[in-house]
Write an enzyme that holds these catalytic residues in place. Sequence first.
Site, PDB file in Angstrom:
ATOM      1  N   HIS A 117       0.839  -1.205   0.000  1.00  0.00           N
ATOM      2  CA  HIS A 117       0.000   0.000   0.000  1.00  0.00           C
ATOM      3  C   HIS A 117       0.876   1.259   0.000  1.00  0.00           C
ATOM      4  O   HIS A 117       0.630   2.196  -0.756  1.00  0.00           O
ATOM      5  CB  HIS A 117      -0.898  -0.066   1.248  1.00  0.00           C
ATOM      6  N   GLU A 118       1.915   1.258   0.834  1.00  0.00           N
ATOM      7  CA  GLU A 118       2.768   2.452   0.931  1.00  0.00           C
ATOM      8  C   GLU A 118       3.633   2.618  -0.321  1.00  0.00           C
ATOM      9  O   GLU A 118       3.839   3.744  -0.779  1.00  0.00           O
ATOM     10  CB  GLU A 118       3.635   2.401   2.190  1.00  0.00           C
TER      11      GLU A 118
HETATM   12 ZN   LIG Z   1      -2.722   5.016   2.188  1.00  0.00          ZN
END
Ligand SMILES: [Zn+2]
Length: 135
Positions: free
Chosen positions: A102-103
Amino acid sequence: MVQAMEAQPSGIGIAAPQIGILQQIAIVDVSDRVRAAKRLYLVNPRLLEAKDEILSREGCMSLPEYTAYLKRYNQVRVAWQDENGEHQEKAAIGIEAICIQHEIDHLQGMLFIDRVTALKTDMIPRAKTLKKTSN
Ligand SMILES: [Zn+2]
């Protein structure tokens, strides 16, 4: 970045671009949920391997109104430089692996909704959810 992450009720990660810092830096910290986990300061992170695709339910402080289901890998191997500039590598599984993906997406200008295949059915307004995960 740490302050912005910890200001979220259940924040487990943050990427610099989310708070206007245009650098390849992210923080991932799932230690509230995974006892053995440590806070990772990821500079220039990149995935070396990814396997075992699963359906992940995610939220994001950049899009606080929704969570959504999307495909992620349950196991990844990631390389990065730590806060001292040292090369690091680790295998991550489960929520930590998902948060790392996600990051890294944020660092590449992507939000989790960019990976949602069916916006109508896979996006869920926050008010209807009990369990929240923000990263
Ligand atoms: Zn996020």
